[in-house]
Design a protein around this motif. Structure first.
Motif, mmCIF file in Angstrom:
data_model
loop_
_atom_site.group_PDB
_atom_site.id
_atom_site.type_symbol
_atom_site.label_atom_id
_atom_site.label_comp_id
_atom_site.label_asym_id
_atom_site.label_seq_id
_atom_site.Cartn_x
_atom_site.Cartn_y
_atom_site.Cartn_z
ATOM 1 N N ARG A 113 82.389 21.317 47.751
ATOM 2 C CA ARG A 113 83.155 20.391 46.913
ATOM 3 C C ARG A 113 84.122 21.256 46.110
ATOM 4 O O ARG A 113 83.696 22.165 45.397
ATOM 5 C CB ARG A 113 82.251 19.603 45.978
ATOM 6 N N VAL A 114 85.413 20.989 46.244
ATOM 7 C CA VAL A 114 86.449 21.802 45.610
ATOM 8 C C VAL A 114 87.298 20.910 44.712
ATOM 9 O O VAL A 114 87.769 19.860 45.147
ATOM 10 C CB VAL A 114 87.351 22.488 46.665
ATOM 11 N N ARG A 115 87.495 21.355 43.495
ATOM 12 C CA ARG A 115 88.327 20.634 42.526
ATOM 13 C C ARG A 115 89.463 21.555 42.109
ATOM 14 O O ARG A 115 89.219 22.677 41.677
ATOM 15 C CB ARG A 115 87.492 20.236 41.315
ATOM 16 N N ILE A 116 90.706 21.081 42.278
ATOM 17 C CA ILE A 116 91.896 21.829 41.878
ATOM 18 C C ILE A 116 92.607 21.017 40.806
ATOM 19 O O ILE A 116 92.887 19.834 41.012
ATOM 20 C CB ILE A 116 92.871 22.049 43.059
ATOM 21 N N GLU A 117 92.919 21.660 39.680
ATOM 22 C CA GLU A 117 93.642 20.997 38.609
ATOM 23 C C GLU A 117 94.889 21.806 38.261
ATOM 24 O O GLU A 117 94.804 23.020 38.069
ATOM 25 C CB GLU A 117 92.776 20.905 37.356
ATOM 26 N N LYS A 118 96.019 21.132 38.190
ATOM 27 C CA LYS A 118 97.241 21.744 37.686
ATOM 28 C C LYS A 118 97.242 21.516 36.176
ATOM 29 O O LYS A 118 97.112 20.388 35.715
ATOM 30 C CB LYS A 118 98.478 21.125 38.331
ATOM 31 N N LEU A 119 97.371 22.592 35.422
ATOM 32 C CA LEU A 119 97.219 22.509 33.974
ATOM 33 C C LEU A 119 98.530 22.286 33.233
ATOM 34 O O LEU A 119 98.512 22.033 32.023
ATOM 35 C CB LEU A 119 96.536 23.777 33.452
ATOM 36 N N GLU A 120 99.647 22.381 33.938
ATOM 37 C CA GLU A 120 100.944 22.277 33.276
ATOM 38 C C GLU A 120 101.856 21.233 33.937
ATOM 39 O O GLU A 120 103.048 21.203 33.673
ATOM 40 C CB GLU A 120 101.643 23.643 33.292
ATOM 41 N N ALA A 121 101.303 20.382 34.758
ATOM 42 C CA ALA A 121 102.129 19.455 35.537
ATOM 43 C C ALA A 121 102.738 18.346 34.680
ATOM 44 O O ALA A 121 103.904 18.012 34.841
ATOM 45 C CB ALA A 121 101.315 18.851 36.671
ATOM 46 N N LEU A 122 101.950 17.757 33.810
ATOM 47 C CA LEU A 122 102.424 16.667 32.955
ATOM 48 C C LEU A 122 102.181 17.054 31.498
ATOM 49 O O LEU A 122 101.068 17.445 31.136
ATOM 50 C CB LEU A 122 101.694 15.366 33.284
ATOM 51 N N SER A 123 103.208 16.919 30.678
ATOM 52 C CA SER A 123 103.120 17.389 29.294
ATOM 53 C C SER A 123 102.108 16.623 28.447
ATOM 54 O O SER A 123 101.603 17.159 27.470
ATOM 55 C CB SER A 123 104.498 17.340 28.629
ATOM 56 N N ASP A 124 101.791 15.396 28.815
ATOM 57 C CA ASP A 124 100.878 14.607 28.000
ATOM 58 C C ASP A 124 99.469 14.511 28.586
ATOM 59 O O ASP A 124 98.703 13.618 28.242
ATOM 60 C CB ASP A 124 101.456 13.210 27.752
ATOM 61 N N THR A 125 99.120 15.446 29.485
ATOM 62 C CA THR A 125 97.767 15.481 30.050
ATOM 63 C C THR A 125 97.215 16.896 29.970
ATOM 64 O O THR A 125 97.951 17.876 29.952
ATOM 65 C CB THR A 125 97.746 15.056 31.533
ATOM 66 N N GLU A 126 95.903 16.991 29.956
ATOM 67 C CA GLU A 126 95.257 18.303 30.028
ATOM 68 C C GLU A 126 95.367 18.859 31.437
ATOM 69 O O GLU A 126 95.613 20.039 31.642
ATOM 70 C CB GLU A 126 93.789 18.189 29.629
ATOM 71 N N SER A 127 95.174 17.970 32.427
ATOM 72 C CA SER A 127 95.258 18.413 33.814
ATOM 73 C C SER A 127 95.402 17.209 34.733
ATOM 74 O O SER A 127 95.078 16.085 34.371
ATOM 75 C CB SER A 127 94.012 19.225 34.204
ATOM 76 N N VAL A 128 95.896 17.505 35.938
ATOM 77 C CA VAL A 128 95.946 16.535 37.035
ATOM 78 C C VAL A 128 95.507 17.286 38.280
ATOM 79 O O VAL A 128 95.596 18.515 38.334
ATOM 80 C CB VAL A 128 97.360 15.941 37.229
ATOM 81 N N GLY A 129 95.028 16.578 39.270
ATOM 82 C CA GLY A 129 94.619 17.306 40.469
ATOM 83 C C GLY A 129 93.869 16.464 41.461
ATOM 84 O O GLY A 129 94.025 15.242 41.525
ATOM 85 N N VAL A 130 93.020 17.136 42.211
ATOM 86 C CA VAL A 130 92.286 16.498 43.299
ATOM 87 C C VAL A 130 90.921 17.158 43.439
ATOM 88 O O VAL A 130 90.743 18.327 43.093
ATOM 89 C CB VAL A 130 93.084 16.600 44.626
ATOM 90 N N GLU A 131 89.982 16.390 43.940
ATOM 91 C CA GLU A 131 88.666 16.919 44.285
ATOM 92 C C GLU A 131 88.344 16.445 45.698
ATOM 93 O O GLU A 131 88.538 15.267 46.018
ATOM 94 C CB GLU A 131 87.606 16.418 43.301
ATOM 95 N N ILE A 132 87.900 17.366 46.532
ATOM 96 C CA ILE A 132 87.510 17.024 47.901
ATOM 97 C C ILE A 132 86.096 17.526 48.155
ATOM 98 O O ILE A 132 85.610 18.421 47.457
ATOM 99 C CB ILE A 132 88.471 17.628 48.953
ATOM 100 N N GLU A 133 85.466 16.972 49.155
ATOM 101 C CA GLU A 133 84.174 17.467 49.613
ATOM 102 C C GLU A 133 84.209 17.516 51.130
ATOM 103 O O GLU A 133 84.599 16.550 51.784
ATOM 104 C CB GLU A 133 83.035 16.572 49.136
ATOM 105 N N ARG A 134 83.856 18.662 51.679
ATOM 106 C CA ARG A 134 83.847 18.853 53.127
ATOM 107 C C ARG A 134 82.474 19.355 53.554
ATOM 108 O O ARG A 134 81.818 20.102 52.822
ATOM 109 C CB ARG A 134 84.929 19.860 53.551
ATOM 110 N N PHE A 135 82.086 18.962 54.772
ATOM 111 C CA PHE A 135 80.769 19.311 55.303
ATOM 112 C C PHE A 135 80.925 20.119 56.577
ATOM 113 O O PHE A 135 81.884 19.938 57.327
ATOM 114 C CB PHE A 135 79.965 18.034 55.606
ATOM 115 N N ARG A 136 79.951 20.962 56.824
ATOM 116 C CA ARG A 136 79.917 21.728 58.068
ATOM 117 C C ARG A 136 79.749 20.744 59.207
ATOM 118 O O ARG A 136 78.930 19.834 59.152
ATOM 119 C CB ARG A 136 78.752 22.709 58.038
ATOM 120 N N SER A 137 80.536 20.920 60.245
ATOM 121 C CA SER A 137 80.407 20.072 61.430
ATOM 122 C C SER A 137 79.103 20.385 62.131
ATOM 123 O O SER A 137 78.717 21.554 62.237
ATOM 124 C CB SER A 137 81.561 20.329 62.389
ATOM 125 N N PRO A 138 78.422 19.367 62.634
ATOM 126 C CA PRO A 138 77.173 19.617 63.379
ATOM 127 C C PRO A 138 77.479 20.471 64.610
ATOM 128 O O PRO A 138 78.501 20.282 65.260
ATOM 129 C CB PRO A 138 76.677 18.237 63.788
#
Length: 139
Positions: A113-138
């Motif tokens: 599970r990976v979460r990436i946040e941009k800390l300077e993208a919007l002046s009125d927010t602490e951060s914006v970003g995305v979180e994904i979760e990937r699984f090993r293929s069987p």
């Protein structure tokens, strides 16, 4: 009218003794990366915060207090820094996918599970970003 609350993102329980799964994590790693789709973002590094949670198969090997017997968070952090230094990427989603793929390249890692946040993208927010979760293929 009844309103159903939307669940908020929370760290799921990953470690599991019965399934021999260890939780390896990095929280709030901050570094600079060339990232963004907008013209003003090109050629300018931005601060990003990276957090990741890995479900790791403990395997049959005993630890023996040996670094070779575990997924090393220091090595993963170094590889994240290498990915970040590879040049410009447009999307935080792409950066997250690169990190998840790197983590899953270790056969002991069952999910990332990976979460990436941009800390300077919007002046009125602490951060914006995305979180994904990937699984090993069987296999």
């Amino acid at each position: 009218m009844t309103v159903t609350p939307i669940p908020t993102a929370q760290s799921a329980r990953i470690a599991d003794t019965e399934a021999d799964i260890r939780h390896v994590f990095i929280q709030n790693m901050v570094l600079e990366r060339l990232i963004g789709v907008h013209r003003h973002e090109h050629g300018r590094k931005q601060k990003v915060r990276i957090s990741l949670d890995l479900a790791v198969d403990e395997g049959a090997e005993t630890l023996k207090d040996d670094l070779n017997n575990v997924v090393c968070y220091e090595a993963i952090a170094g590889r994240i820094r290498e990915i970040a230094a590879q040049g410009h990427v447009n999307l935080v989603e792409t950066f997250a996918e690169e990190i998840a793929g790197m983590c899953l390249s270790d056969v002991r890692v069952l999910s990332a599970r990976v979460r990436i946040e941009k800390l300077e993208a919007l002046s009125d927010t602490e951060s914006v970003g995305v979180e994904i979760e990937r699984f090993r293929s069987p296999a």
